[in-house]
Write an enzyme that holds these catalytic residues in place. Structure first.
Site, PDB file in Angstrom:
ATOM      1  N   GLY A  15      29.150   9.339  29.186  1.00 22.22           N
ATOM      2  CA  GLY A  15      30.464   8.706  29.058  1.00 22.22           C
ATOM      3  C   GLY A  15      30.782   7.976  30.352  1.00 22.22           C
ATOM      4  O   GLY A  15      31.934   7.847  30.765  1.00 22.22           O
TER       5      GLY A  15
ATOM      6  N   GLY B 267      33.460   5.022  30.865  1.00 21.36           N
ATOM      7  CA  GLY B 267      34.889   5.232  30.631  1.00 21.36           C
ATOM      8  C   GLY B 267      35.722   5.237  31.912  1.00 21.36           C
ATOM      9  O   GLY B 267      35.209   4.971  32.999  1.00 21.36           O
ATOM     10  N   GLN B 268      37.016   5.539  31.744  1.00 19.91           N
ATOM     11  CA  GLN B 268      37.941   5.469  32.890  1.00 19.91           C
ATOM     12  C   GLN B 268      37.491   6.388  34.030  1.00 19.91           C
ATOM     13  O   GLN B 268      37.372   5.959  35.174  1.00 19.91           O
ATOM     14  CB  GLN B 268      39.365   5.861  32.450  1.00 19.91           C
TER      15      GLN B 268
ATOM     16  N   ARG C 189      26.982   2.226  25.210  1.00 21.00           N
ATOM     17  CA  ARG C 189      26.534   0.834  25.390  1.00 21.00           C
ATOM     18  C   ARG C 189      26.413   0.500  26.877  1.00 21.00           C
ATOM     19  O   ARG C 189      27.067   1.123  27.721  1.00 21.00           O
ATOM     20  CB  ARG C 189      27.441  -0.152  24.664  1.00 21.00           C
TER      21      ARG C 189
ATOM     22  N   ILE D 161      25.718  10.517  22.500  1.00 22.58           N
ATOM     23  CA  ILE D 161      25.589  11.954  22.810  1.00 22.58           C
ATOM     24  C   ILE D 161      25.497  12.815  21.557  1.00 22.58           C
ATOM     25  O   ILE D 161      25.100  13.976  21.626  1.00 22.58           O
ATOM     26  CB  ILE D 161      26.729  12.427  23.737  1.00 22.58           C
TER      27      ILE D 161
ATOM     28  N   TYR E   3      43.306  16.668  19.667  1.00 17.68           N
ATOM     29  CA  TYR E   3      42.745  16.597  21.023  1.00 17.68           C
ATOM     30  C   TYR E   3      42.893  17.966  21.713  1.00 17.68           C
ATOM     31  O   TYR E   3      41.941  18.482  22.307  1.00 17.68           O
ATOM     32  CB  TYR E   3      43.507  15.513  21.786  1.00 17.68           C
TER      33      TYR E   3
ATOM     34  N   ILE F 201      45.349  10.554  34.312  1.00 15.13           N
ATOM     35  CA  ILE F 201      44.663  10.037  35.508  1.00 15.13           C
ATOM     36  C   ILE F 201      45.017   8.557  35.678  1.00 15.13           C
ATOM     37  O   ILE F 201      44.861   7.759  34.752  1.00 15.13           O
ATOM     38  CB  ILE F 201      43.126  10.197  35.386  1.00 15.13           C
TER      39      ILE F 201
END
Ligand code: AKB
Length: 318
Positions: free
Chosen positions: A8, A11-12, A36, A52, A140, A170
């Site tokens: 990952g 990502g951020q 990607r 994953i 979540y 974050i």
């Protein structure tokens, strides 16, 4: 940590964690993986394309690069999760299960973040204790609580070195977050710089814990490098650095940009999620067990965010 895999990585958190780890452990020792190709993380160190959910490919990569530590940062965030709960479960839990299984095969340490989203409306709201009621009302959150239990299970049952923190929202200036309830606290800085205005989806008075990215990166490394004999907890630690509501972040921006204006158009899904989360966490255990000590606050973060985003805007990058 000698050979690290960040899954990952586009990502951020992943994009900045990958660069941070490469500076600390050497470019070639940190393998970035994402579904990607991402030029930001593939130019200065190894990069692999990885879904994953394909456990065999994950195992192949761990074996090929002789990985000893996996950071699993794959997740659908809270607001997106409410749009498609079964997909959120499939991705969030699939990513973690595959990580834990492969880690067991190759004896890797595992970091996988939990969140303030692991708590729910019956959790004590202020200074939420480390060990308390966890009955989240979002998919979540259900994934995060399940993830904490699974990671502890793999530690107890298979002696896998699993560790985790409960991240707040974050705030960062490299890669935009997507699909989270706390995203507004990033978007507000970009909109302030680009247009001087922001339409806030979170209602006035809604406190949530937040953290500036440099503190979040330090937390990941500090926890994974901590002496295991000092860890009473593992999955997962409360960490905190600042708690604010929309008026407070808007005021901090207005102090530096007097023309800035914020209005509200509340998103009912995000409002309900935020309402179910704590106002602030008690991070005493993280401080005592591995020396957690954040450096940034709302004022210093606002100075830095406006400086960096202002520069990007001048250079035509945003
Ligand atoms: C979200 O808003 O979903 C995330 C989180 C607090 O875990 N940023």
């Amino acid at each position: 940590m000698k050979k690290i895999l960040v899954v990952g990585a586009g990502g951020q958190i992943g994009s900045e964690l990958t660069s941070h780890l490469r500076k600390m452990y050497g470019d070639s020792n940190v393998v970035a993986a994402d579904i990607r190709r991402n030029t930001n993380i593939s130019s200065d160190g190894p990069f692999v394309e990885l879904d994953i959910l394909e456990a065999q490919r994950l195992a192949y990569i761990v074996h090929k690069y002789d990985i000893d530590t996996i950071f699993n940062l794959v997740a659908l965030l809270s607001a997106t999760g409410e749009k498609n709960p079964s997909l959120a479960w499939k991705i969030n839990m699939g990513a973690l299960m595959n990580t834990l299984e492969v880690a067991t095969l190759y004896q890797c340490a595992v970091f996988t973040p939990s969140s303030i989203g692991a708590f729910g409306p019956t959790t004590p709201k202020d200074k939420t204790p480390q060990d308390t009621i966890m009955r989240p009302t979002t998919m979540y959150g259900v994934c995060k609580v399940t993830g904490e239990l699974l990671a502890d299970y793999y530690h107890q049952r298979y002696n896998i070195d699993t560790r985790s923190v409960r991240f707040p929202g974050i705030i960062s200036n490299v890669t935009l977050p997507g699909g989270g309830t706390t995203d507004y606290a990033v978007e507000i800085y970009y909109e302030a710089v680009k247009s001087g205005k922001f339409v806030c989806p979170i209602p006035s008075g809604m406190y949530m814990d937040m953290m500036y990215m440099p503190d979040a990166l330090d937390a990941c490394v500090q926890l994974m490098e901590a002496d295991p004999s000092k860890l009473v907890h593992r999955n997962s630690f409360n960490i905190a650095s600042m708690s604010f509501e929309p008026e407070m972040i808007a005021a901090a921006i207005k102090k530096r940009m007097p023309g800035f204006e914020m209005t509200y158009e509340v998103d009912p899904v995000k409002e309900a999620i935020a309402e179910s989360w704590p106002n602030s966490l008690d991070d005493t255990c993280a401080r005592e067990e591995w020396g957690w000590c954040p450096k940034w606050n709302l004022e210093t973060m606002t100075d830095d965010m406006l400086k960096v985003i202002g520069r990007k805007h001048k250079e035509g990058l945003i």
